[in-house]
Design a protein around this motif. Structure first.
Motif, PDB file in Angstrom:
ATOM      1  N   ASP A   1       0.747  -1.007   0.049  1.00 53.87           N
ATOM      2  CA  ASP A   1       0.023  -0.079  -0.107  1.00 53.87           C
ATOM      3  C   ASP A   1       0.900   1.351   0.086  1.00 53.87           C
ATOM      4  OD1 ASP A   1      -2.180  -1.622   0.252  1.00 53.87           O
ATOM      5  OD2 ASP A   1      -2.742  -1.504   2.285  1.00 53.87           O
ATOM      6  N   GLY A   2       0.370   2.453  -0.575  1.00 54.97           N
ATOM      7  CA  GLY A   2       1.307   3.449  -0.730  1.00 54.97           C
ATOM      8  C   GLY A   2       0.477   4.707  -0.600  1.00 54.97           C
ATOM      9  N   TRP A   3       1.199   5.897   0.087  1.00 55.95           N
ATOM     10  CA  TRP A   3       0.639   7.157   0.207  1.00 55.95           C
ATOM     11  C   TRP A   3       1.430   8.090  -0.359  1.00 55.95           C
ATOM     12  CZ3 TRP A   3       0.439  10.524   5.224  1.00 55.95           C
ATOM     13  CH2 TRP A   3      -0.209  11.250   4.790  1.00 55.95           C
ATOM     14  N   VAL A   4       1.137   8.974  -1.275  1.00 56.08           N
ATOM     15  CA  VAL A   4       2.396   9.934  -1.970  1.00 56.08           C
ATOM     16  C   VAL A   4       1.723  11.186  -1.817  1.00 56.08           C
ATOM     17  CG1 VAL A   4       3.682  10.799  -4.088  1.00 56.08           C
ATOM     18  CG2 VAL A   4       3.041   8.272  -3.450  1.00 56.08           C
ATOM     19  N   VAL A   5       2.548  12.154  -1.234  1.00 54.52           N
ATOM     20  CA  VAL A   5       1.859  13.613  -1.056  1.00 54.52           C
ATOM     21  C   VAL A   5       2.806  14.510  -1.586  1.00 54.52           C
ATOM     22  CG1 VAL A   5       1.328  15.419   0.658  1.00 54.52           C
ATOM     23  CG2 VAL A   5       0.572  13.004   1.188  1.00 54.52           C
ATOM     24  N   GLN A   6       2.377  15.278  -2.585  1.00 54.51           N
ATOM     25  CA  GLN A   6       3.323  16.367  -3.139  1.00 54.51           C
ATOM     26  C   GLN A   6       3.035  17.560  -2.173  1.00 54.51           C
ATOM     27  OE1 GLN A   6       4.454  16.975  -7.404  1.00 54.51           O
ATOM     28  NE2 GLN A   6       2.804  18.509  -7.202  1.00 54.51           N
ATOM     29  N   ARG A   7       4.097  18.362  -1.549  1.00 55.21           N
ATOM     30  CA  ARG A   7       3.931  19.114  -0.769  1.00 55.21           C
ATOM     31  C   ARG A   7       4.381  20.718  -1.332  1.00 55.21           C
ATOM     32  NH1 ARG A   7       0.905  19.973   3.265  1.00 55.21           N
ATOM     33  NH2 ARG A   7       2.480  20.425   4.907  1.00 55.21           N
ATOM     34  N   ASP A   8       4.988  20.412  -2.378  1.00 55.59           N
ATOM     35  CA  ASP A   8       5.560  21.641  -3.152  1.00 55.59           C
ATOM     36  C   ASP A   8       5.974  21.584  -4.506  1.00 55.59           C
ATOM     37  OD1 ASP A   8       6.529  24.357  -3.237  1.00 55.59           O
ATOM     38  OD2 ASP A   8       8.327  24.069  -2.427  1.00 55.59           O
ATOM     39  N   VAL A   9       5.941  22.512  -5.165  1.00 58.08           N
ATOM     40  CA  VAL A   9       6.529  22.487  -6.640  1.00 58.08           C
ATOM     41  C   VAL A   9       7.339  23.797  -7.039  1.00 58.08           C
ATOM     42  CG1 VAL A   9       5.892  22.248  -9.175  1.00 58.08           C
ATOM     43  CG2 VAL A   9       4.638  21.124  -7.121  1.00 58.08           C
ATOM     44  N   GLN A  10       8.494  23.506  -7.710  1.00 61.66           N
ATOM     45  CA  GLN A  10       9.326  24.829  -7.787  1.00 61.66           C
ATOM     46  C   GLN A  10       9.458  24.536  -9.283  1.00 61.66           C
ATOM     47  OE1 GLN A  10      12.540  24.653  -5.347  1.00 61.66           O
ATOM     48  NE2 GLN A  10      11.844  26.042  -4.206  1.00 61.66           N
ATOM     49  N   ASP A  11       9.373  25.518 -10.032  1.00 59.25           N
ATOM     50  CA  ASP A  11       9.756  25.830 -11.435  1.00 59.25           C
ATOM     51  C   ASP A  11      11.337  25.476 -11.534  1.00 59.25           C
ATOM     52  OD1 ASP A  11      11.402  28.226 -11.636  1.00 59.25           O
ATOM     53  OD2 ASP A  11       9.488  29.259 -11.449  1.00 59.25           O
ATOM     54  N   VAL A  12      11.968  25.119 -12.646  1.00 57.25           N
ATOM     55  CA  VAL A  12      13.184  24.707 -12.799  1.00 57.25           C
ATOM     56  C   VAL A  12      14.115  25.840 -12.413  1.00 57.25           C
ATOM     57  CG1 VAL A  12      13.048  22.908 -14.547  1.00 57.25           C
ATOM     58  CG2 VAL A  12      13.402  25.359 -15.254  1.00 57.25           C
ATOM     59  N   ALA A  13      13.875  27.154 -12.525  1.00 59.29           N
ATOM     60  CA  ALA A  13      14.993  28.212 -12.142  1.00 59.29           C
ATOM     61  C   ALA A  13      14.926  28.151 -10.684  1.00 59.29           C
ATOM     62  CB  ALA A  13      14.661  29.426 -12.764  1.00 59.29           C
ATOM     63  N   GLU A  14      13.672  28.183 -10.097  1.00 55.51           N
ATOM     64  CA  GLU A  14      13.526  28.385  -8.566  1.00 55.51           C
ATOM     65  C   GLU A  14      14.413  26.945  -7.975  1.00 55.51           C
ATOM     66  OE1 GLU A  14       9.751  29.627  -6.833  1.00 55.51           O
ATOM     67  OE2 GLU A  14       9.254  28.125  -8.298  1.00 55.51           O
ATOM     68  N   TYR A  15      14.178  25.917  -8.475  1.00 55.79           N
ATOM     69  CA  TYR A  15      15.033  24.699  -8.030  1.00 55.79           C
ATOM     70  C   TYR A  15      16.272  24.727  -8.018  1.00 55.79           C
ATOM     71  CZ  TYR A  15      15.520  19.682  -7.193  1.00 55.79           C
ATOM     72  OH  TYR A  15      15.779  18.581  -6.678  1.00 55.79           O
ATOM     73  N   VAL A  16      16.913  25.377  -9.234  1.00 55.03           N
ATOM     74  CA  VAL A  16      18.549  25.391  -9.411  1.00 55.03           C
ATOM     75  C   VAL A  16      18.958  26.503  -8.435  1.00 55.03           C
ATOM     76  CG1 VAL A  16      20.128  26.215 -11.099  1.00 55.03           C
ATOM     77  CG2 VAL A  16      18.472  24.583 -11.910  1.00 55.03           C
ATOM     78  N   GLU A  17      18.275  27.687  -8.547  1.00 51.27           N
ATOM     79  CA  GLU A  17      18.658  28.490  -7.450  1.00 51.27           C
ATOM     80  C   GLU A  17      18.822  28.148  -5.930  1.00 51.27           C
ATOM     81  OE1 GLU A  17      15.930  31.842  -8.074  1.00 51.27           O
ATOM     82  OE2 GLU A  17      16.613  31.876 -10.438  1.00 51.27           O
ATOM     83  N   LEU A  18      17.831  27.390  -5.585  1.00 47.99           N
ATOM     84  CA  LEU A  18      17.799  26.665  -4.201  1.00 47.99           C
ATOM     85  C   LEU A  18      18.948  25.986  -3.953  1.00 47.99           C
ATOM     86  CD1 LEU A  18      16.278  25.915  -1.526  1.00 47.99           C
ATOM     87  CD2 LEU A  18      15.203  23.943  -2.804  1.00 47.99           C
ATOM     88  N   TRP A  19      19.450  25.115  -4.802  1.00 51.22           N
ATOM     89  CA  TRP A  19      20.516  24.155  -4.692  1.00 51.22           C
ATOM     90  C   TRP A  19      22.011  24.816  -4.817  1.00 51.22           C
ATOM     91  CZ3 TRP A  19      19.182  20.774  -1.156  1.00 51.22           C
ATOM     92  CH2 TRP A  19      17.969  20.435  -1.137  1.00 51.22           C
ATOM     93  N   LEU A  20      21.858  25.861  -5.613  1.00 47.68           N
ATOM     94  CA  LEU A  20      23.088  26.679  -5.767  1.00 47.68           C
ATOM     95  C   LEU A  20      23.425  27.376  -4.602  1.00 47.68           C
ATOM     96  CD1 LEU A  20      22.967  27.966  -9.429  1.00 47.68           C
ATOM     97  CD2 LEU A  20      24.428  26.164  -8.577  1.00 47.68           C
TER      98      LEU A  20
END
Length: 473
Positions: free
Chosen positions: A283-302
């Motif tokens: 059995d599985g339960w998947v929850v998406q809590r947030d979505v970032q566009d690719v530019a936001e995502y790259v900036e976060l990890w840089l």
């Protein structure tokens, strides 16, 4: 420094000194005050440095182990610990040592801040927001055996210490296992075994009652930092983590993971992540809590790697965006994945997006969430079932002033996941009268006669049961 080279007596002396000096979560908060603590959360050190100028034992520990500053003198328990070095007449910590819950301590590499040298590839990151999110998700029920996969600084094993009789903690990075072992020793935690290896290879033939993982989920074009990037293509590491987990769960065992997944142009992310779980038998339960566009995502990890302002920033940013474009990735989702080895031949997987604030810790009631999903899916005859309204559900009616009937009826949870659902008059009436005395079928017949309109079939209530508005009496 190798933890194995540190004699137990030195570790115990250091722990005693930390506690006697008040180097605990509460002690640090009280010493810094609200202003300095808030500034520190923004990586501004000046207020915290001003608050720790006294030279007393607590001030020295905060400056040395939390702020990464040099101090002129340290007590013998610190000097002999092997965790400081003497440079130009002043002592400097070689690690970041932070107090944690229940008089525990977490040891990691020194925090990276803007202007610091580039991170070493085997950098061990401390406990942060993701660590806290996972700890809030994990079931609170006691277990005999647990696996902390990708332990890093060892913080999840600390959270499991009071609930698991035996814990195995693994990491592909040998330095991470070394520092995690020091975290456990400084925290006085026993019954944790550290092992080095990738994915499930260190426990290839073992099963556990509980598996937790804050994995290297960052999606990048061949990243080099082991604490956040696996080297797998795209979100492949999280996919394999889910697919392989089932074979390492005892009957009834649970797995809780954090994960990132790609939103690929033309595809539904639900189908992507659902495919990971489809053949696990769990059995599985998947929850998406947030979505970032690719530019936001790259900036976060840089920013995470303190690359902002460096000469290579623009080049890395551009290369990362180009890789996403080639993969047709438009955004990246972040969330959690929970699995349970229910032993059913008919496993059920629920996938949803949830952005509202939820009651914490989710681990207090995650078993009830999984039960609700399973009951809604597997109860064959809902007509004869007896339902009760779950505690904390409100009936909200919205309409024009003076109108005879509301234009909208909402069932809203005030506890747990705090979901809300638009319902019809029949479902709302059922919520008001179901007390477990009468079966659902007859109740729906009576309500339909009273309120008019089409009769609601009992099977139409399955989503409301799965989402925790109703439960079996």
């Amino acid at each position: 420094m190798r933890v194995s080279d540190l004699r137990m007596g030195f570790v115990e002396r250091l722990r005693d000194h930390l506690l006697e000096s008040g180097y605990t979560i509460d002690g640090v908060r009280e010493r810094l005050g609200d202003t300095a603590a808030a500034a520190l959360s923004r990586e501004e050190l000046v207020p915290a440095l001003r608050a720790t100028t006294g030279g007393d034992p607590l001030a020295v520990l905060i400056r040395l182990f939390w702020l990464g500053a040099s101090v002129p003198e340290v007590p013998p328990a610190v000097r002999d610990s092997g965790l400081v070095s003497l440079v130009d007449g002043a002592y400097r910590s070689t690690v970041h040592l932070q107090p944690w819950e229940s008089d525990h301590y977490v040891v990691s590499d020194r925090k990276v801040r803007p202007g610091d040298p580039a991170l070493r590839t085997d950098h061990v990151v401390g406990a942060g927001g993701a660590s806290g999110n996972l700890a809030q998700l994990v079931t609170r029920r006691p277990v005999e055996s647990a696996l902390d996969l990708g332990t890093g600084c060892g913080v999840q094993a600390l959270h499991l210490a009071g609930r698991a009789s035996r814990t195995v903690a693994t990491d592909v990075n040998p330095r991470a296992v070394e520092l995690a072992e020091l975290s456990w020793r400084l925290s006085g935690v026993h019954g944790v075994e550290g092992r080095v290896g990738s994915m499930f290879s260190p426990v290839s033939d073992e099963r556990f009652d509980l598996v937790v993982s804050n994995p290297p989920f960052v999606i990048s074009p061949g990243g080099r930092l082991t604490y956040r990037e696996s080297g797998e293509e795209g979100d492949g590491f999280c996919r394999e983590l889910v697919r392989q987990a089932a074979r390492h769960l005892n009957p009834g065992g649970q797995a809780h993971f954090l994960a990132n997944w790609m939103h690929v142009n033309g595809d539904d992310w639900r189908d992507r992540v659902g495919g990971w779980l489809a053949e696990t038998g769990c059995d599985g339960w998947v929850v998406q809590r947030d979505v970032q566009d690719v530019a936001e995502y790259v900036e976060l990890w840089l920013r995470d790697a303190a690359e902002q302002g460096t000469a290579a920033y623009a080049e890395h940013y551009d290369r990362w965006l180009g890789w996403f474009e080639a993969q047709k990735v438009e955004a990246v989702g972040f969330g959690w994945i929970t699995m349970r080895n229910s032993g059913s031949l008919d496993p059920v997987v629920r996938i949803e997006q949830m952005t509202q604030q939820v009651e914490l810790p989710v681990g207090d009631y995650v078993d009830d969430v999984l039960d609700a999903i399973a009951v809604a899916h597997r109860t064959l005859d809902l007509d004869s079932a007896r339902l009760v309204l779950v505690d904390g559900v409100l009936d909200e009616r919205i309409g024009l002033p003076g109108a005879e009937d509301p234009s909208r009826i909402v069932l809203r949870q005030t506890r747990g996941l705090r979901r809300s659902a638009d319902v019809g008059t029949v479902e709302a009436a059922l919520a008001g009268v179901c007390d477990g005395e009468l079966a659902v079928g007859p109740l729906l017949n009576v309500i339909a006669e009273l309120v008019g309109g089409d009769r609601v079939h009992a099977d139409q209530l399955r989503p409301l049961i799965a989402e925790g508005y109703f439960t079996l009496a």
